[in-house]
Write a protein that holds these residues in place. Structure first.
Motif, short mmCIF file in Angstrom:
data_model
loop_
_atom_site.label_atom_id
_atom_site.label_comp_id
_atom_site.label_asym_id
_atom_site.label_seq_id
_atom_site.Cartn_x
_atom_site.Cartn_y
_atom_site.Cartn_z
N MET A 87 0.81 -1.20 0.00
CA MET A 87 0.00 0.00 0.00
C MET A 87 0.85 1.26 0.00
SD MET A 87 -3.36 -0.30 2.28
CE MET A 87 -4.69 -1.30 1.73
N GLY A 88 2.13 1.15 -0.17
CA GLY A 88 3.01 2.30 -0.12
C GLY A 88 3.31 2.87 -1.50
N ASP A 89 2.70 2.35 -2.55
CA ASP A 89 2.93 2.85 -3.90
C ASP A 89 2.41 4.27 -4.01
OD1 ASP A 89 4.01 0.43 -4.58
OD2 ASP A 89 2.12 -0.36 -5.34
N THR A 90 3.20 5.15 -4.63
CA THR A 90 2.83 6.54 -4.78
C THR A 90 2.75 6.88 -6.25
OG1 THR A 90 3.93 7.10 -2.71
CG2 THR A 90 3.43 8.91 -4.19
N ILE A 91 1.69 7.56 -6.61
CA ILE A 91 1.53 8.05 -7.98
C ILE A 91 1.58 9.56 -7.92
CG2 ILE A 91 0.01 8.17 -9.97
CD1 ILE A 91 -1.26 5.55 -8.94
N VAL A 92 2.50 10.17 -8.64
CA VAL A 92 2.63 11.62 -8.64
C VAL A 92 2.05 12.13 -9.96
CG1 VAL A 92 4.20 13.57 -8.50
CG2 VAL A 92 4.69 11.49 -7.22
N LEU A 93 1.12 13.05 -9.85
CA LEU A 93 0.51 13.64 -11.03
C LEU A 93 1.31 14.87 -11.42
CD1 LEU A 93 -3.19 13.38 -9.86
CD2 LEU A 93 -1.96 11.84 -11.35
N THR A 94 2.10 14.76 -12.48
CA THR A 94 2.99 15.86 -12.85
C THR A 94 2.58 16.56 -14.13
OG1 THR A 94 4.44 14.33 -14.00
CG2 THR A 94 4.96 14.82 -11.70
N GLU A 95 1.60 16.04 -14.83
CA GLU A 95 1.21 16.63 -16.09
C GLU A 95 0.48 17.94 -15.84
OE1 GLU A 95 -1.78 15.55 -19.72
OE2 GLU A 95 -0.70 13.93 -18.75
N ASN B 278 0.68 18.64 -7.95
CA ASN B 278 1.65 18.33 -6.90
C ASN B 278 1.11 17.35 -5.87
OD1 ASN B 278 3.47 20.17 -8.04
ND2 ASN B 278 2.51 21.85 -6.96
N LYS B 279 -0.09 16.89 -6.04
CA LYS B 279 -0.74 16.03 -5.05
C LYS B 279 -0.27 14.59 -5.23
CE LYS B 279 -5.36 15.06 -3.33
NZ LYS B 279 -6.78 15.31 -3.55
N LYS B 280 0.09 13.95 -4.12
CA LYS B 280 0.49 12.55 -4.17
C LYS B 280 -0.71 11.68 -3.84
CE LYS B 280 5.29 13.27 -2.99
NZ LYS B 280 6.39 12.94 -2.09
N VAL B 281 -1.01 10.75 -4.73
CA VAL B 281 -2.14 9.85 -4.55
C VAL B 281 -1.59 8.48 -4.16
CG1 VAL B 281 -4.13 8.79 -5.67
CG2 VAL B 281 -3.44 11.10 -6.31
N THR B 282 -1.99 8.00 -2.98
CA THR B 282 -1.53 6.69 -2.53
C THR B 282 -2.75 5.78 -2.36
OG1 THR B 282 -1.64 7.27 -0.20
CG2 THR B 282 0.46 7.67 -1.32
N PHE C 290 -7.98 4.36 0.08
CA PHE C 290 -8.74 3.40 0.88
C PHE C 290 -9.38 4.10 2.08
CE2 PHE C 290 -9.03 0.21 4.30
CZ PHE C 290 -9.92 -0.67 3.68
N LYS C 291 -8.65 4.98 2.76
CA LYS C 291 -9.20 5.72 3.90
C LYS C 291 -10.38 6.59 3.48
CE LYS C 291 -5.11 5.95 6.84
NZ LYS C 291 -4.10 6.83 7.44
N LYS C 292 -10.27 7.25 2.32
CA LYS C 292 -11.37 8.08 1.84
C LYS C 292 -12.58 7.22 1.49
CE LYS C 292 -8.80 12.01 0.16
NZ LYS C 292 -8.53 12.92 -0.95
N PHE C 293 -12.33 6.03 0.93
CA PHE C 293 -13.44 5.14 0.59
C PHE C 293 -14.15 4.68 1.85
CE2 PHE C 293 -15.04 0.81 0.03
CZ PHE C 293 -15.99 1.05 -0.94
N VAL C 294 -13.39 4.30 2.87
CA VAL C 294 -13.99 3.86 4.13
C VAL C 294 -14.79 4.99 4.76
CG1 VAL C 294 -13.47 3.12 6.50
CG2 VAL C 294 -12.30 2.05 4.57
#
Length: 105
Positions: free
Chosen positions: A1-9, A78-82, A87-91
Motif C-alpha cells: 500500500m506504499g505505492d505513490t503516484i505523482v501527477l505531474t502533467e 503536486n498532489k500525491k495519490v496513494t 482506501f481511507k477516503k473510501f472507508v
C-alpha cells in the motif's frame, strides 16, 4: 500500500476553460431535466409530452458529464495519490453514506 503516484502533467489553460464551459452546459441540462418533468405529466403521447420526453432524455447525460469532469478538476499536479489515502477516503465515504441511509430509512 506504499505505492505513490505523482501527477505531474500540467493542465493547459484552454483545457480548464473547456471544463468550465462543459460544467455550465451540464448545469443547464440539469435545469432542463427538472423543467421537463412538469411537462411529462401532460396527456400521454401528446405533442407536449413527446417534446418534454425528448429533451429530458437528451439532458440525462448531464450527470455523467459532471462525474467525468470532476476527476481532472480535482487533481492537483503536486498532489500525491496513494492507495492508503484512497482506501481511507473510501472507508470514510462508506461510513457516512451508511449512516445517512440509516437515518433516511
Amino acid at each position: 500500500m506504499g505505492d505513490t503516484i505523482v501527477l505531474t502533467e500540467k493542465k493547459a489553460d484552454s483545457e480548464v476553460v473547456y471544463f468550465k464551459y462543459l460544467r455550465i452546459l451540464a448545469s443547464l441540462m440539469v435545469v432542463v431535466i427538472h423543467v421537463c418533468m412538469a411537462f411529462t405529466k401532460a396527456d400521454l403521447f401528446s405533442e407536449k409530452w413527446a417534446y418534454a420526453t425528448f429533451f429530458n432524455c437528451l439532458s440525462r447525460t448531464a450527470v455523467p458529464i459532471f462525474f467525468c469532469i470532476s476527476g481532472p478538476l480535482l487533481c492537483n499536479e503536486n498532489k500525491k495519490v496513494t492507495a492508503e489515502k484512497t482506501f481511507k477516503k473510501f472507508v470514510r465515504f462508506f461510513v457516512v453514506a451508511s449512516v445517512w441511509m440509516l437515518i433516511y430509512y
